[in-house]
Design an enzyme around this catalytic site. Structure first.
Site, short mmCIF file in Angstrom:
data_model
loop_
_atom_site.label_atom_id
_atom_site.label_comp_id
_atom_site.label_asym_id
_atom_site.label_seq_id
_atom_site.Cartn_x
_atom_site.Cartn_y
_atom_site.Cartn_z
N LYS A 33 -93.04 -44.27 -85.69
CA LYS A 33 -92.58 -45.44 -86.45
C LYS A 33 -92.82 -46.70 -85.63
O LYS A 33 -93.07 -46.62 -84.41
CB LYS A 33 -91.08 -45.28 -86.77
CG LYS A 33 -90.18 -45.16 -85.55
CD LYS A 33 -88.79 -44.66 -85.93
CE LYS A 33 -87.89 -44.56 -84.70
NZ LYS A 33 -86.65 -43.84 -84.97
N ARG B 231 -74.88 -42.93 -89.90
CA ARG B 231 -75.92 -43.82 -90.41
C ARG B 231 -76.41 -43.36 -91.78
O ARG B 231 -76.29 -44.08 -92.75
CB ARG B 231 -77.07 -43.86 -89.39
CG ARG B 231 -78.08 -44.93 -89.64
CD ARG B 231 -79.00 -45.20 -88.45
NE ARG B 231 -79.90 -44.08 -88.14
CZ ARG B 231 -80.82 -44.12 -87.17
NH1 ARG B 231 -80.95 -45.21 -86.42
NH2 ARG B 231 -81.59 -43.08 -86.93
N HIS C 119 -79.21 -36.31 -86.77
CA HIS C 119 -79.60 -37.19 -85.65
C HIS C 119 -78.42 -37.36 -84.70
O HIS C 119 -77.30 -37.63 -85.13
CB HIS C 119 -80.04 -38.55 -86.21
CG HIS C 119 -80.75 -39.41 -85.22
ND1 HIS C 119 -81.71 -38.93 -84.35
CD2 HIS C 119 -80.65 -40.73 -84.96
CE1 HIS C 119 -82.16 -39.92 -83.60
NE2 HIS C 119 -81.54 -41.03 -83.94
N ARG D 11 -88.07 -34.18 -82.50
CA ARG D 11 -88.55 -35.50 -82.91
C ARG D 11 -88.61 -36.40 -81.68
O ARG D 11 -87.68 -37.13 -81.38
CB ARG D 11 -87.62 -36.08 -83.98
CG ARG D 11 -87.48 -35.22 -85.24
CD ARG D 11 -86.67 -35.94 -86.32
NE ARG D 11 -85.40 -36.43 -85.83
CZ ARG D 11 -84.24 -35.78 -85.92
NH1 ARG D 11 -84.17 -34.60 -86.50
NH2 ARG D 11 -83.14 -36.34 -85.45
N TYR E 291 -89.40 -76.11 -69.43
CA TYR E 291 -88.46 -76.75 -70.36
C TYR E 291 -87.04 -76.74 -69.81
O TYR E 291 -86.62 -75.77 -69.18
CB TYR E 291 -88.45 -75.99 -71.69
CG TYR E 291 -89.69 -76.16 -72.53
CD1 TYR E 291 -90.05 -77.42 -73.02
CD2 TYR E 291 -90.48 -75.07 -72.84
CE1 TYR E 291 -91.19 -77.56 -73.81
CE2 TYR E 291 -91.62 -75.20 -73.63
CZ TYR E 291 -91.96 -76.46 -74.11
OH TYR E 291 -93.08 -76.59 -74.88
N CYS F 257 -91.93 -69.85 -71.67
CA CYS F 257 -92.33 -70.65 -72.83
C CYS F 257 -92.92 -69.72 -73.90
O CYS F 257 -93.03 -68.51 -73.70
CB CYS F 257 -93.39 -71.67 -72.43
SG CYS F 257 -92.94 -72.70 -71.02
N ASP G 219 -95.98 -69.43 -74.93
CA ASP G 219 -97.29 -68.85 -74.58
C ASP G 219 -97.56 -68.79 -73.08
O ASP G 219 -98.63 -68.34 -72.67
CB ASP G 219 -98.41 -69.70 -75.20
CG ASP G 219 -98.10 -70.11 -76.62
OD1 ASP G 219 -97.83 -69.21 -77.43
OD2 ASP G 219 -98.08 -71.33 -76.90
#
Ligand SMILES: *Cc1c(COP(=O)(O)O)cnc(C)c1O
Length: 377
Positions: free
Chosen positions: A39, A135, A167, A226, A270, A317, A319
């Site tokens: 997933k 759940r 689970h 799993r 920043y 930041c 990037d």
């Protein structure tokens, strides 16, 4: 020509993926097969390459995903595999579950009815039983009552029930209380299966093991394991050891774009949260929070440059990130390691997660689409 932009990239080691699979196989009983949990784009590793490799090179037949889109994608990569959807499929898509030969997790009788109404041939399913996760799943005080509901689902002509599963909530803990809790969860589903067998009903699958359970509560009674996080080489919980041969599959790298000397009193990034207390050499790195590197690492995290740890100075930041390289030789164009090994040192996604107060799962799933995945041996 460049095969990919050498700005920020993730290296996915397929040989390590194989080594982890082999290690999981060696931990499991012969009665347990691996169901690879792929997933969330194979936990950020890229589901296409990972699924094809697992299926073609590692002999994996079972896959688990969170939703129908992921399931249809995996069906395209592995035409002969068994694919289980662990999460919710809106009932109006029931015919696609059938069309793509997917197995749906069925969490209640009401949900089953809604699915069946929307499909014209039987829907393959595994019935989810809530034994303590709180759940999803059938919820009953006793295995006997649970069996009644399972049987009524099996009598539904619109369903083809192939298994039951549950689970674990705390299989990643070795505290006595939690071990007992996990054992109770395991015993509940095993009792359901035993009662079904006594009634002459032999389901193909009863499964409850996740990664933590593979390591700490392995059971031959689970027909499938799993496995998610340990397949990718991280810890279910950082406080517990995992087998030595389990190694992280993903590394994240970037490059240095600029190196400069700053004077005492100069500010970095920043918010002016970092002020140089003396002359320093600062490098700028071509990665940021838009790549999935957490902003919470601001002034706390470290990055490896030529195998040496360099502290992040000031805020991460979108990037870019600035680091202190006063103690090393480096120049623009040099490769740095955000996650992975470099020389004798390494930084794991688990280490980053601990610094940020989260789990390794969130770090690897969070490496963003902007970061190309490069598959290496
Ligand atoms: C995600 C998930 C798993 C895999 O968990 P790991 O801890 O990564 O092994 C197994 N089962 C279910 C139901 C899940 O949602």
């Amino acid at each position: 020509m460049k095969p990919y932009l050498k700005r920020a990239w993730a290296e996915i080691s397929l040989s390590r993926l194989k080594q982890n699979i082999e290690t999981i196989k060696s931990l499991n009983s012969d009665s347990t097969e691996i169901m690879a949990v792929v997933k969330a784009d194979a936990y950020g590793h890229g589901d296409e390459e990972v699924c094809k490799y697992l299926s073609e090179e590692c002999g994996i037949k079972y896959f688990a995903v969170s939703n129908l889109d992921e399931a249809i994608a995996v069906r395209g990569f592995c035409p002969d595999s068994e694919i289980l959807i662990l999460g919710y499929t809106p009932p109006e898509y029931a015919h696609e579950i059938v069309q793509y030969n997917i197995i749906q997790g069925v969490v209640s009788s009401e949900y089953a009815e809604n699915l069946v109404r929307n499909a014209d041939s039987p829907i393959r399913c595994h019935i989810k039983i809530d034994t303590g996760m709180g759940r999803l799943g059938l919820k009953h005080d006793t295995p006997e009552e649970c069996v009644e509901e399972v049987e009524s689902l099996m009598n539904n002509k619109g369903l083809s029930v192939e298994g039951i599963y549950t689970h674990f909530a705390v299989a990643d803990s070795q505290e006595t209380d939690n071990i007992l809790y996990t054992n109770r969860q395991r015993d509940f589903i095993c009792n359901v299966n035993d009662i079904l067998i006594k009634k002459g009903i032999n389901l193909r699958h009863t499964h409850f093991m996740n990664s933590a359970s593979v390591c700490y509560s392995n059971s031959p009674k689970s027909t499938l394991a799993r496995a998610g996080i340990i397949m990718y080489g991280l810890h279910p919980d950082v406080s517990l050891e995992i087998p030595e041969n389990i190694k992280p599959v993903m590394a994240v790298k970037a490059v240095i774009s600029h190196v400069k000397t700053v004077k005492k009193g100069d500010c970095i990034s920043y918010g002016r949260t970092f002020t140089a207390e003396h002359e320093m050499k600062i490098a700028t790195v071509t990665v940021g929070y838009a790549d999935g590197y957490p902003r919470l690492m601001s002034s706390r995290g470290e990055i490896l440059v030529h195998g040496v740890r360099c502290k992040i100075t000031g805020r991460v930041c979108m990037d870019q990130i600035m680091i202190d390289v006063s103690h090393i030789e480096t120049k623009a164009g040099d490769i740095v390691t955000l996650i992975g090994e470099d020389g004798d040192d390494s930084i794991t996604a688990d280490e980053i997660a601990t610094t940020c107060g989260t789990i390794g799962y969130e770090i690897i799933c969070g490496i963003s689409k902007r970061v190309p995945r490069i598959y290496i041996k």
